[in-house]
Design an enzyme around this catalytic site. Structure first.
Site, PDB file in Angstrom:
ATOM      1  N   GLY A 143     119.437 -19.279   9.982  1.00  0.00           N
ATOM      2  CA  GLY A 143     118.086 -19.618  10.390  1.00  0.00           C
ATOM      3  C   GLY A 143     118.055 -20.634  11.515  1.00  0.00           C
ATOM      4  O   GLY A 143     118.780 -20.538  12.507  1.00  0.00           O
ATOM      5  N   CYS A 144     117.211 -21.658  11.339  1.00  0.00           N
ATOM      6  CA  CYS A 144     117.010 -22.663  12.384  1.00  0.00           C
ATOM      7  C   CYS A 144     118.276 -23.459  12.701  1.00  0.00           C
ATOM      8  O   CYS A 144     118.388 -24.044  13.775  1.00  0.00           O
ATOM      9  CB  CYS A 144     115.887 -23.614  11.977  1.00  0.00           C
ATOM     10  SG  CYS A 144     114.268 -22.816  11.867  1.00  0.00           S
ATOM     11  N   ALA A 145     119.219 -23.512  11.785  1.00  0.00           N
ATOM     12  CA  ALA A 145     120.474 -24.233  12.030  1.00  0.00           C
ATOM     13  C   ALA A 145     121.452 -23.421  12.863  1.00  0.00           C
ATOM     14  O   ALA A 145     122.480 -23.945  13.313  1.00  0.00           O
ATOM     15  CB  ALA A 145     121.129 -24.615  10.705  1.00  0.00           C
TER      16      ALA A 145
END
Length: 365
Positions: A143-145
């Site tokens: 995801g965002c990481a």
């Protein structure tokens, strides 16, 4: 140490102002929420002005099967990903001369918004004249990481193979995961935040000569990384996979988690790197949303000046998941930081997890 030599970003074709999105969503969910007017404030309060999608706004008015959405993901991910790779390796703001496709040793493909086997990187490799021996390293589910994690894994690859040139390609098409029949408040929050974006970074090892090809006076060298997983936190962020497709998991506790959990993480990393918070001039952070940026500022005791670039990226592009932090890194590099200045690159994602990198800008050598 390994360094980031070039970055490209691809902007999807359909730009939608935030007030347009708000009007569409309000009409769509009007009968599902008795307090729809109050809930719609999340669109105006999120500090997002516009977002870019691979589909026009009319697409959201109809139901689409998981199969249709995923087929669209594959088509657009290959198209936009191919263009991002071309731009990253061609002469640009960062490169004086093109990089030969045959010189790329590995491609790390990062995504969480669609499924494909073989993965998208294989399909892109077939579109471009890469070596048939290029290493494929797909990363899914971060995801965002994902953007920061992809650069961290490229750093480790280049530490092991100092002659290597590695591409980190992040493609997220969050718009086509939209669930028009999901009436949870977390779906409304996700609908107000997420967007589509594509970014590609070229990371090179110590033995790669860049003196004649480096267009900027100084570029970020990666001096260390840290990955951290919060145990038993799967319900903070991610997807529920259902018959209709991917349903967002988005905890309202994310800002408080950042305030309480991130600072000790960063302090530990800075100590390991022999740094203090005062040594950090550049905060290359994934701007998850307005509340996330405010939580960063509180946790790190940073002024709004330190989060100015992440905030600008959020305003103009929304939260594009994995590619977003590379948009921030690109804009930071284009500001031409002084040689010797230092920064941290950080992003948070499903797991719940964080990825942190120590960056130091150094002149051509």
């Amino acid at each position: 140490m390994p360094r980031v030599l070039s970055i490209s970003t691809e902007v999807p074709p359909h730009t939608v102002e935030q007030n347009e999105t708000e009007a569409i969503v309000k009409e769509m969910f009007r009968e599902s929420f008795t307090d729809i007017d109050r809930l719609m404030k999340i669109f105006g309060n999120g500090q997002i002005q516009r977002r870019n999608f691979v589909v026009p706004k009319e697409w959201f008015a109809e139901d689409h099967s998981f199969e249709e959405k995923n087929d669209l993901y594959i088509k657009e991910a290959v198209h936009l990903g191919t263009e991002a790779v071309r731009t990253c390796l061609a002469p640009n703001e960062f490169l004086n001369e093109a990089i030969d496709y045959n010189d790329i040793d590995a491609i790390i493909y990062v995504s969480s918004s669609g499924l494909a086997t073989p993965t998208i990187d294989a399909r892109i490799i077939n579109q471009l004249p890469f070596s048939p021996h290029i290493k494929r390293i797909p990363l899914w589910g971060l995801g965002c990481a994902g953007g920061a994690a992809g650069v961290s894994r490229a750093y480790e690859y280049c530490r092991a193979y100092p002659d290597a040139k590695v591409l980190v390609l992040c493609v997220e098409l969050c718009s086509i995961t939209f669930q028009r029949n999901d009436i949870r408040k977390s779906n409304l929050v996700g609908t107000s935040l997420f967007a589509d974006g594509v970014a590609c970074a070229l990371v090179v090892g110590d033995n790669v000569e860049t003196e004649n090809n480096q267009a900027l006076p100084a570029i970020p060298h990666i001096l260390g990384t840290q990955s951290t997983l919060m145990k038993d936190s799967e319900d903070v962020m991610g997807w529920d996979v259902k018959n209709e497709g991917l349903h967002v998991i988005f905890s309202r506790d994310i800002p408080s988690i950042i305030k309480e959990w991130l600072r000790p993480n960063v302090d530990m990393f800075l100590e390991q790197q022999g740094l203090t918070k005062e040594d950090i001039a550049h905060f290359v952070a994934h701007p998850g949303g307005k509340k996330v940026l405010e939580a960063y500022e509180t946790a790190m005791n940073y002024s709004k000046q330190m989060t100015e670039i992440p905030r600008t990226v959020l305003e103009n592009h929304g939260n594009m998941s994995a590619p977003t932090v590379l948009y921030v890194l690109k804009e930071t590099m284009l500001q031409r930081p002084e040689s010797g200045s230092q920064g941290i690159m950080t992003a948070l994602g499903p797991g719940f997890c964080s990825e942190i990198l120590h960056l130091k800008w150094e002149a051509v050598r």
